[in-house]
Scaffold this active site. Structure first.
Site, PDB file in Angstrom:
ATOM      1  N   ASP A   1     -12.593   9.156   5.265  1.00  0.00           N
ATOM      2  CA  ASP A   1     -11.538   8.728   4.337  1.00  0.00           C
ATOM      3  C   ASP A   1     -12.042   9.042   2.936  1.00  0.00           C
ATOM      4  O   ASP A   1     -12.760   8.264   2.326  1.00  0.00           O
ATOM      5  CB  ASP A   1     -11.273   7.228   4.480  1.00  0.00           C
ATOM      6  CG  ASP A   1      -9.996   6.811   3.750  1.00  0.00           C
ATOM      7  OD1 ASP A   1      -9.605   5.634   3.899  1.00  0.00           O
ATOM      8  OD2 ASP A   1      -9.401   7.657   3.046  1.00  0.00           O
TER       9      ASP A   1
ATOM     10  N   GLN B   1       0.841  -1.207   0.000  1.00  0.00           N
ATOM     11  CA  GLN B   1       0.000   0.000   0.000  1.00  0.00           C
ATOM     12  C   GLN B   1       0.874   1.255   0.000  1.00  0.00           C
ATOM     13  O   GLN B   1       1.855   1.343   0.734  1.00  0.00           O
ATOM     14  CB  GLN B   1      -0.894  -0.020   1.243  1.00  0.00           C
ATOM     15  CG  GLN B   1      -1.588   1.323   1.501  1.00  0.00           C
ATOM     16  CD  GLN B   1      -2.960   1.197   2.114  1.00  0.00           C
ATOM     17  OE1 GLN B   1      -3.861   0.652   1.484  1.00  0.00           O
ATOM     18  NE2 GLN B   1      -3.078   1.691   3.330  1.00  0.00           N
TER      19      GLN B   1
ATOM     20  N   HIS C   1       1.392  12.558   2.298  1.00  0.00           N
ATOM     21  CA  HIS C   1       0.392  12.040   3.249  1.00  0.00           C
ATOM     22  C   HIS C   1       0.523  12.753   4.599  1.00  0.00           C
ATOM     23  O   HIS C   1       0.801  12.118   5.629  1.00  0.00           O
ATOM     24  CB  HIS C   1       0.631  10.533   3.398  1.00  0.00           C
ATOM     25  CG  HIS C   1      -0.538   9.769   3.945  1.00  0.00           C
ATOM     26  ND1 HIS C   1      -1.040   9.964   5.200  1.00  0.00           N
ATOM     27  CD2 HIS C   1      -1.297   8.794   3.402  1.00  0.00           C
ATOM     28  CE1 HIS C   1      -2.048   9.150   5.402  1.00  0.00           C
ATOM     29  NE2 HIS C   1      -2.238   8.438   4.344  1.00  0.00           N
TER      30      HIS C   1
ATOM     31  N   ARG D   1       8.048   5.565   0.695  1.00  0.00           N
ATOM     32  CA  ARG D   1       8.073   5.746   2.159  1.00  0.00           C
ATOM     33  C   ARG D   1       8.723   4.585   2.889  1.00  0.00           C
ATOM     34  O   ARG D   1       8.906   4.624   4.105  1.00  0.00           O
ATOM     35  CB  ARG D   1       6.661   5.982   2.682  1.00  0.00           C
ATOM     36  CG  ARG D   1       5.725   4.791   2.508  1.00  0.00           C
ATOM     37  CD  ARG D   1       4.367   5.042   3.144  1.00  0.00           C
ATOM     38  NE  ARG D   1       3.539   3.833   3.112  1.00  0.00           N
ATOM     39  CZ  ARG D   1       2.428   3.682   3.806  1.00  0.00           C
ATOM     40  NH1 ARG D   1       1.999   4.659   4.591  1.00  0.00           N
ATOM     41  NH2 ARG D   1       1.725   2.556   3.738  1.00  0.00           N
TER      42      ARG D   1
ATOM     43  N   GLU E   1      -4.179  15.585   2.548  1.00  0.00           N
ATOM     44  CA  GLU E   1      -3.096  15.040   1.730  1.00  0.00           C
ATOM     45  C   GLU E   1      -3.183  15.547   0.288  1.00  0.00           C
ATOM     46  O   GLU E   1      -4.159  15.261  -0.412  1.00  0.00           O
ATOM     47  CB  GLU E   1      -3.175  13.512   1.773  1.00  0.00           C
ATOM     48  CG  GLU E   1      -3.283  12.934   3.188  1.00  0.00           C
ATOM     49  CD  GLU E   1      -3.849  11.538   3.203  1.00  0.00           C
ATOM     50  OE1 GLU E   1      -3.767  10.842   2.160  1.00  0.00           O
ATOM     51  OE2 GLU E   1      -4.382  11.118   4.246  1.00  0.00           O
TER      52      GLU E   1
HETATM   53  O1  TA6 Z   1      -4.767   8.454   2.836  1.00  0.00           O
HETATM   54  C1  TA6 Z   1      -5.775   7.749   3.504  1.00  0.00           C
HETATM   55  C2  TA6 Z   1      -5.403   6.276   3.515  1.00  0.00           C
HETATM   56  O2  TA6 Z   1      -5.343   5.770   2.199  1.00  0.00           O
HETATM   57  C3  TA6 Z   1      -6.426   5.533   4.372  1.00  0.00           C
HETATM   58  O3  TA6 Z   1      -7.247   4.702   3.577  1.00  0.00           O
HETATM   59  C4  TA6 Z   1      -5.564   4.744   5.352  1.00  0.00           C
HETATM   60  O4  TA6 Z   1      -5.221   3.489   4.810  1.00  0.00           O
HETATM   61  C5  TA6 Z   1      -4.349   5.686   5.473  1.00  0.00           C
HETATM   62  O5  TA6 Z   1      -4.115   6.084   4.125  1.00  0.00           O
HETATM   63  C6  TA6 Z   1      -3.138   5.116   6.163  1.00  0.00           C
HETATM   64  O6  TA6 Z   1      -2.557   4.114   5.362  1.00  0.00           O
HETATM   65  P1  TA6 Z   1      -1.263   3.337   5.968  1.00  0.00           P
HETATM   66  O7  TA6 Z   1      -0.843   2.387   4.879  1.00  0.00           O
HETATM   67  O8  TA6 Z   1      -0.222   4.375   6.268  1.00  0.00           O
HETATM   68  O9  TA6 Z   1      -1.737   2.685   7.237  1.00  0.00           O
END
Ligand code: TA6
Length: 282
Positions: free
Chosen positions: A198, A77, A154, A82, A256
């Site tokens: 979100d 994700q 973010h 990062r 963000e």
């Molecule tokens: O930017 C919002 C998001 O995409 C949420 O859906 C949540 O997953 C957040 O990012 C944090 O993601 P992470 O992978 O840092 O836990």
């Protein structure tokens, strides 16, 4: 000392303000204006390079969220930017005090390189003013095949009270709401937080602001970052092992700046420069 460097981080100091950047993820951990912290960093944030940092300004590239198909589908994700250790490239200007960090395939784990086997060069610039923080991400394709990307800053903003916070500048904007799983047009002048939020706000033309009790805390302007994601996990934060304290959701809001509602294609030799400027007012 305007610039202090350790093995793991770089700190800029200028006119009573400071910004600290962890080489892991080129993740800004702290931004202080007149000694007052402007970002939220979880007390349980893992800073040893084994995980993305829970707080500050994690960098999202080449994918936002988790893709289910396409070249980024096997990446974690929010991609690998990062999760990788960036190189400190040094100072570029004195006023504003600016430094740069770089990332290329050679800085990324073999596993992540093979998951997204394209040549790329990222240059992350951090400029510290007396009450402003300007960040830019220069994305170059030095290879000989085109690739698509998404990118986003973010940012976890520190706020005094989630019950008093609002985000303005989003009225009339199309929203993909990941909590309600609906799409709609934002009707509120002030987007407030009273439960988990979100949302991806698409093609946000105006600058956005973050207010508390009607007073502006931050003004955010963007170039080549047309979308704005608003996120607060509310009490779901307790389900994340690295989000502390359990009440931390009351003192943070992620606003963000990103280019995430579509894919941007970068042809060989092309460069895309995304810029975000945040002004702290209180
Ligand atoms: O930017 C919002 C998001 O995409 C949420 O859906 C949540 O997953 C957040 O990012 C944090 O993601 P992470 O992978 O840092 O836990």
């Amino acid at each position: 000392m305007p610039i202090e460097q350790t093995d793991s981080d770089v700190t800029l100091s200028h006119a009573g303000s400071s910004v600290k950047v962890l080489l892991h993820g080129a993740n800004i951990l702290s931004w202080k204006v007149n000694g007052r912290e402007k970002l939220f960093l979880s007390e349980a944030a893992i800073l040893d390079g084994t995980k993305a940092v829970r707080g500050g300004v994690p960098l999202v590239f080449p994918v936002f969220g988790k893709a289910t198909s396409g070249p980024t589908a096997t990446l974690p994700q929010h991609g690998f930017a990062r999760l990788s250790t960036w190189e400190f490239l040094g100072q570029t200007t004195e006023d504003p005090l600016t430094v740069q960090f770089g990332l290329g395939p050679e800085n990324v784990s073999k596993e992540l390189q093979s998951a997204w086997p394209y040549d790329f060069t990222l240059i992350f610039s951090v400029s510290l003013g007396s009450d402003t923080l300007e960040t830019s991400l220069s994305i170059t394709n030095p290879g000989n095949v085109a690739w698509d990307f998404q990118t986003l800053l973010h940012t976890y903003f520190y706020i005094p009270d989630v019950n008093k916070v609002a985000v303005t500048g989003l009225t009339g904007v199309s929203v993909k709401d990941k909590v309600t799983k609906t799409d709609y047009s934002e009707t509120s002048k002030d987007v407030t937080i009273a439960s988990e939020v979100d949302r991806v706000y698409e093609n946000v033309a105006e600058p956005v602001s973050i207010t508390s009790d009607g007073k502006t805390l931050f003004e955010i302007t963007r170039k080549n970052l047309d979308d704005v994601v608003v996120w607060n996990p509310w009490t779901n934060c307790t389900k994340m092992g690295d989000f502390k304290p359990a009440t931390g959701y009351k003192n943070m809001i992620c606003v963000e700046a990103g280019s995430v509602s579509k894919w941007t294609s970068l042809a060989p030799g092309e460069t895309y420069v995304a810029v975000e400027t945040v002004k702290a007012l209180l």
